[in-house]
Design a protein around this motif. Structure first.
Motif, PDB file in Angstrom:
ATOM      1  N   MET A  36      43.456  41.375  25.156  1.00 14.44           N
ATOM      2  CA  MET A  36      43.352  42.128  26.397  1.00 14.44           C
ATOM      3  C   MET A  36      41.880  42.306  26.788  1.00 14.44           C
ATOM      4  O   MET A  36      41.023  42.553  25.930  1.00 14.44           O
ATOM      5  CB  MET A  36      44.003  43.509  26.256  1.00 14.44           C
ATOM      6  N   ASP A  37      41.607  42.182  28.085  1.00 12.04           N
ATOM      7  CA  ASP A  37      40.267  42.459  28.608  1.00 12.04           C
ATOM      8  C   ASP A  37      40.036  43.974  28.550  1.00 12.04           C
ATOM      9  O   ASP A  37      40.881  44.740  29.004  1.00 12.04           O
ATOM     10  CB  ASP A  37      40.161  41.942  30.054  1.00 12.04           C
ATOM     11  N   VAL A  38      38.915  44.412  27.966  1.00 12.77           N
ATOM     12  CA  VAL A  38      38.674  45.865  27.860  1.00 12.77           C
ATOM     13  C   VAL A  38      38.283  46.513  29.181  1.00 12.77           C
ATOM     14  O   VAL A  38      38.305  47.736  29.286  1.00 12.77           O
ATOM     15  CB  VAL A  38      37.576  46.262  26.839  1.00 12.77           C
ATOM     16  N   GLN A 100      30.134  34.570  35.765  1.00 12.14           N
ATOM     17  CA  GLN A 100      30.386  34.561  34.315  1.00 12.14           C
ATOM     18  C   GLN A 100      29.442  35.546  33.623  1.00 12.14           C
ATOM     19  O   GLN A 100      28.245  35.589  33.887  1.00 12.14           O
ATOM     20  CB  GLN A 100      30.183  33.145  33.740  1.00 12.14           C
ATOM     21  N   THR A 101      30.019  36.348  32.745  1.00 13.38           N
ATOM     22  CA  THR A 101      29.216  37.332  32.013  1.00 13.38           C
ATOM     23  C   THR A 101      29.248  37.104  30.505  1.00 13.38           C
ATOM     24  O   THR A 101      28.349  37.550  29.793  1.00 13.38           O
ATOM     25  CB  THR A 101      29.712  38.767  32.304  1.00 13.38           C
ATOM     26  N   VAL A 102      30.282  36.444  30.009  1.00  8.71           N
ATOM     27  CA  VAL A 102      30.351  36.132  28.575  1.00  8.71           C
ATOM     28  C   VAL A 102      30.367  34.615  28.447  1.00  8.71           C
ATOM     29  O   VAL A 102      31.270  33.944  28.986  1.00  8.71           O
ATOM     30  CB  VAL A 102      31.603  36.745  27.909  1.00  8.71           C
ATOM     31  N   PHE A 107      39.670  31.580  30.062  1.00  5.28           N
ATOM     32  CA  PHE A 107      40.465  31.839  31.264  1.00  5.28           C
ATOM     33  C   PHE A 107      40.888  33.299  31.267  1.00  5.28           C
ATOM     34  O   PHE A 107      41.214  33.869  30.218  1.00  5.28           O
ATOM     35  CB  PHE A 107      41.734  30.975  31.289  1.00  5.28           C
ATOM     36  N   HIS A 108      40.871  33.904  32.460  1.00  9.70           N
ATOM     37  CA  HIS A 108      41.451  35.224  32.699  1.00  9.70           C
ATOM     38  C   HIS A 108      42.874  35.021  33.212  1.00  9.70           C
ATOM     39  O   HIS A 108      43.110  34.141  34.048  1.00  9.70           O
ATOM     40  CB  HIS A 108      40.704  35.976  33.809  1.00  9.70           C
ATOM     41  N   ILE A 109      43.794  35.861  32.757  1.00  7.17           N
ATOM     42  CA  ILE A 109      45.158  35.891  33.310  1.00  7.17           C
ATOM     43  C   ILE A 109      45.394  37.298  33.843  1.00  7.17           C
ATOM     44  O   ILE A 109      45.313  38.270  33.081  1.00  7.17           O
ATOM     45  CB  ILE A 109      46.208  35.553  32.235  1.00  7.17           C
ATOM     46  N   GLY A 120      37.101  44.992  41.241  1.00 12.66           N
ATOM     47  CA  GLY A 120      36.084  43.943  41.293  1.00 12.66           C
ATOM     48  C   GLY A 120      35.659  43.518  39.894  1.00 12.66           C
ATOM     49  O   GLY A 120      35.698  44.324  38.952  1.00 12.66           O
ATOM     50  N   HIS A 121      35.251  42.260  39.769  1.00 10.33           N
ATOM     51  CA  HIS A 121      34.777  41.745  38.487  1.00 10.33           C
ATOM     52  C   HIS A 121      33.491  42.484  38.098  1.00 10.33           C
ATOM     53  O   HIS A 121      32.550  42.551  38.874  1.00 10.33           O
ATOM     54  CB  HIS A 121      34.507  40.239  38.615  1.00 10.33           C
ATOM     55  N   GLY A 122      33.508  43.111  36.922  1.00 13.95           N
ATOM     56  CA  GLY A 122      32.353  43.894  36.486  1.00 13.95           C
ATOM     57  C   GLY A 122      32.355  45.318  37.035  1.00 13.95           C
ATOM     58  O   GLY A 122      31.428  46.088  36.811  1.00 13.95           O
TER      59      GLY A 122
HETATM   60  P1  5GP Z   1      33.496  36.452  32.555  1.00 15.42           P
HETATM   61  O1  5GP Z   1      32.680  37.385  33.400  1.00 15.42           O
HETATM   62  O2  5GP Z   1      32.591  35.786  31.556  1.00 15.42           O
HETATM   63  O3  5GP Z   1      34.338  35.475  33.332  1.00 15.42           O
HETATM   64  O4  5GP Z   1      34.550  37.330  31.778  1.00 15.42           O
HETATM   65  C1  5GP Z   1      34.239  38.070  30.653  1.00 15.42           C
HETATM   66  C2  5GP Z   1      35.284  39.152  30.529  1.00 15.42           C
HETATM   67  O5  5GP Z   1      35.162  39.725  29.247  1.00 15.42           O
HETATM   68  C3  5GP Z   1      35.123  40.284  31.542  1.00 15.42           C
HETATM   69  O6  5GP Z   1      36.289  40.408  32.325  1.00 15.42           O
HETATM   70  C4  5GP Z   1      34.883  41.523  30.679  1.00 15.42           C
HETATM   71  O7  5GP Z   1      35.549  42.653  31.178  1.00 15.42           O
HETATM   72  C5  5GP Z   1      35.407  41.103  29.334  1.00 15.42           C
HETATM   73  N1  5GP Z   1      34.740  41.716  28.205  1.00 15.42           N
HETATM   74  C6  5GP Z   1      33.406  41.973  28.068  1.00 15.42           C
HETATM   75  N2  5GP Z   1      33.154  42.511  26.865  1.00 15.42           N
HETATM   76  C7  5GP Z   1      34.351  42.595  26.222  1.00 15.42           C
HETATM   77  C8  5GP Z   1      34.737  43.071  24.931  1.00 15.42           C
HETATM   78  O8  5GP Z   1      33.933  43.523  24.130  1.00 15.42           O
HETATM   79  N3  5GP Z   1      36.062  42.994  24.630  1.00 15.42           N
HETATM   80  C9  5GP Z   1      36.992  42.510  25.497  1.00 15.42           C
HETATM   81  N4  5GP Z   1      38.263  42.489  25.090  1.00 15.42           N
HETATM   82  N5  5GP Z   1      36.666  42.045  26.728  1.00 15.42           N
HETATM   83  C10 5GP Z   1      35.360  42.080  27.081  1.00 15.42           C
END
Ligand code: 5GP
Length: 143
Positions: A36-38, A100-102, A107-109, A120-122
């Protein structure tokens, strides 16, 4: 961060893969890990990451695509079965300007419901871990 560059093994998803950081786990095998996304943009926001260490879709090994995408589809099907949303949205971002942040390919679902806005993203707040674990268990039961 630009599209090119070396994979950073200290990124948060690499830590989750190594068991050095916690996650609300949905599924794991030798190909992928789903959790799960946190910071969920909708309720049930799930991530599927490959076990291959790569940053974006551009450096992902082509011969590993089929197996990885089969896991993405399987988790998306389980998300649909678990939550019965009106839609299922898949997002995949490459490079900081794309959002992209990570920098571990994923993929996000996102389950989408009629009339319900997506955060919003972020911009989403951190979810309660117990609630995420409960959602992860619901999806896992539907796999
Ligand atoms: P990106 O921005 O790279 O497409 O997506 C990275 C996702 O990872 C974001 O939706 C963000 O909420 C999620 N995320 C960031 N840090 C963590 C974490 O420590 N654990 C989990 N489960 N999700 C994270």
């Amino acid at each position: 961060m630009s599209l090119s560059g070396a994979y950073d093994p200290a990124n948060i998803f690499a830590k989750i893969l190594r068991g050095e950081a916690p996650c609300a786990k949905v599924f794991e095998d030798d190909v992928a890990l789903a959790f799960m996304d946190v910071f969920p943009q909708t309720a049930g926001h799930t991530l599927v990451i490959p076990k291959v260490a790569c940053r974006t879709i551009l450096d992902f090994p082509p011969d590993a695509f089929g197996a990885y995408m089969a896991r993405v589809q399987r988790v998306a099907q389980a998300v649909e079965k678990a939550f019965a949303p009106d839609g299922v949205m898949l997002i995949q971002l490459n490079g900081a300007p794309a959002g992209q942040t990570v920098f571990h390919f994923h993929f996000h679902i996102l389950p989408r419901r009629e009339g319900e806005a997506m955060k919003g993203h972020g911009k989403a707040g951190m979810a309660d871990m117990a609630a995420l674990n409960a959602q992860a268990a619901q999806i896992a039961a539907a796999l």
